[in-house]
Design a protein around this motif. Structure first.
Motif, mmCIF file in Angstrom:
data_model
loop_
_atom_site.group_PDB
_atom_site.id
_atom_site.type_symbol
_atom_site.label_atom_id
_atom_site.label_comp_id
_atom_site.label_asym_id
_atom_site.label_seq_id
_atom_site.Cartn_x
_atom_site.Cartn_y
_atom_site.Cartn_z
ATOM 1 N N VAL A 63 0.831 -1.209 0.000
ATOM 2 C CA VAL A 63 0.000 0.000 0.000
ATOM 3 C C VAL A 63 0.863 1.254 0.000
ATOM 4 N N LEU A 64 1.864 1.294 0.873
ATOM 5 C CA LEU A 64 2.753 2.463 0.938
ATOM 6 C C LEU A 64 3.476 2.668 -0.388
ATOM 7 N N MET A 101 -5.955 12.607 3.214
ATOM 8 C CA MET A 101 -6.972 13.110 4.145
ATOM 9 C C MET A 101 -6.555 12.844 5.589
ATOM 10 N N ASP A 102 -5.275 12.513 5.763
ATOM 11 C CA ASP A 102 -4.690 12.238 7.090
ATOM 12 C C ASP A 102 -5.300 11.015 7.765
ATOM 13 N N CYS A 103 -5.729 10.059 6.947
ATOM 14 C CA CYS A 103 -6.236 8.800 7.485
ATOM 15 C C CYS A 103 -5.074 7.805 7.599
ATOM 16 N N PRO A 104 -4.993 7.047 8.680
ATOM 17 C CA PRO A 104 -3.863 6.136 8.885
ATOM 18 C C PRO A 104 -3.852 4.979 7.888
ATOM 19 N N VAL A 105 -2.720 4.802 7.224
ATOM 20 C CA VAL A 105 -2.589 3.740 6.232
ATOM 21 C C VAL A 105 -2.728 2.362 6.883
ATOM 22 N N LYS A 106 -2.216 2.228 8.096
ATOM 23 C CA LYS A 106 -2.328 0.940 8.788
ATOM 24 C C LYS A 106 -3.785 0.544 8.997
ATOM 25 N N ARG A 107 -4.655 1.521 9.162
ATOM 26 C CA ARG A 107 -6.065 1.234 9.394
ATOM 27 C C ARG A 107 -6.696 0.586 8.163
ATOM 28 N N ILE A 108 -6.360 1.077 6.980
ATOM 29 C CA ILE A 108 -6.958 0.504 5.771
ATOM 30 C C ILE A 108 -6.485 -0.931 5.579
ATOM 31 N N VAL A 109 -5.251 -1.219 5.971
ATOM 32 C CA VAL A 109 -4.742 -2.589 5.896
ATOM 33 C C VAL A 109 -5.498 -3.477 6.868
ATOM 34 N N ASN A 110 -5.741 -2.951 8.059
ATOM 35 C CA ASN A 110 -6.504 -3.701 9.060
ATOM 36 C C ASN A 110 -7.921 -3.982 8.581
ATOM 37 N N ARG A 178 -8.115 -0.124 -2.447
ATOM 38 C CA ARG A 178 -8.431 -1.366 -1.784
ATOM 39 C C ARG A 178 -9.946 -1.412 -1.579
ATOM 40 N N VAL A 179 -10.503 -2.597 -1.607
ATOM 41 C CA VAL A 179 -11.940 -2.770 -1.407
ATOM 42 C C VAL A 179 -12.152 -3.334 -0.008
#
Length: 209
Positions: A63-64, A101-110, A178-179
């Motif tokens: 993702v990064l 939008m300053d949303c944490p990338v780790k969160r989308i992976v989770n 990501r979906v």
């Protein structure tokens, strides 16, 4: 019990979503309609990573890397998310816009890891496929019923295989995404929720975040 945010679309709302997708994507082929509907019912299949040979690379690194590439290319989706399919189970989240939008990338992976728990049903998919097919045949007269039959035979439709988007569609829609589960995404990011996307006839005038 299904969550109240899932599988609550009326026939009219489903027709609206199909029509919007068809009109927004004149480059889409039958396989792209299938992919869009598949994502909406079953989410992002693990075989995506297997097919690309990247299974050994942690999802966060992937993702990064995709975000970094888009930043270097200076491309970014207009939207944070868009609806996929007709089940109201999943949404497509655009990684770079989401990150900016300053949303944490780790969160989308989770969320991606937890999303398979929200997969839908084969029968629902097939019913929605029939609705989509009839609607597309009206909106895209160059496509025929035989085209759809040939596609279904080619992919062994009764098994509902996961398929990629066509090259033409991918070129027109290059943004990394990501979906993930719609419920999980809006639970964590209620500021992005927009009921008018799924219920456009309810009088809500807001726009996708």
């Amino acid at each position: 019990m299904q969550n109240e945010k899932e599988s609550t679309l009326s026939q009219k709302e489903k027709l609206f979503l199909i029509t919007k997708f068809v009109e927004d994507h004149p480059e889409a082929e039958i396989q792209d309609f299938y992919k869009w509907l598949y994502y909406g019912e079953f989410g992002m299949e693990e075989s995506t990573l297997i097919m690309t040979g990247k299974l050994s690379i942690p999802e966060l690194h992937l993702v990064l890397g995709e975000i970094k590439k888009e930043e270097e290319q200076k491309i970014e989706s207009e939207f944070v998310w868009e609806p996929v399919g007709l089940a109201a189970r999943y949404v497509k989240v655009y990684l770079t816009k989401y990150s900016h939008m300053d949303c944490p990338v780790k969160r989308i992976v989770n969320l991606l890891e937890r999303s398979p728990a929200f997969r839908g049903a084969r029968m629902s998919f097939k019913l929605d496929w029939n609705l989509l097919k009839e609607t597309v045949l009206e909106l895209r007269p160059e496509l025929t019923r035989r085209d759809f039959i040939n596609f279904e035979e080619r992919i062994n439709f009764h098994q509902l295989p996961a398929l990629p988007h066509t090259e033409g569609y991918a070129e027109k829609n290059p943004f990394a995404y990501r979906v993930v589960s719609q419920k999980l995404f809006f639970d964590y990011f209620p500021e992005f929720e927009d009921n008018s996307v799924f219920h456009p006839f309810s009088g809500n005038e807001s726009i996708i975040g």
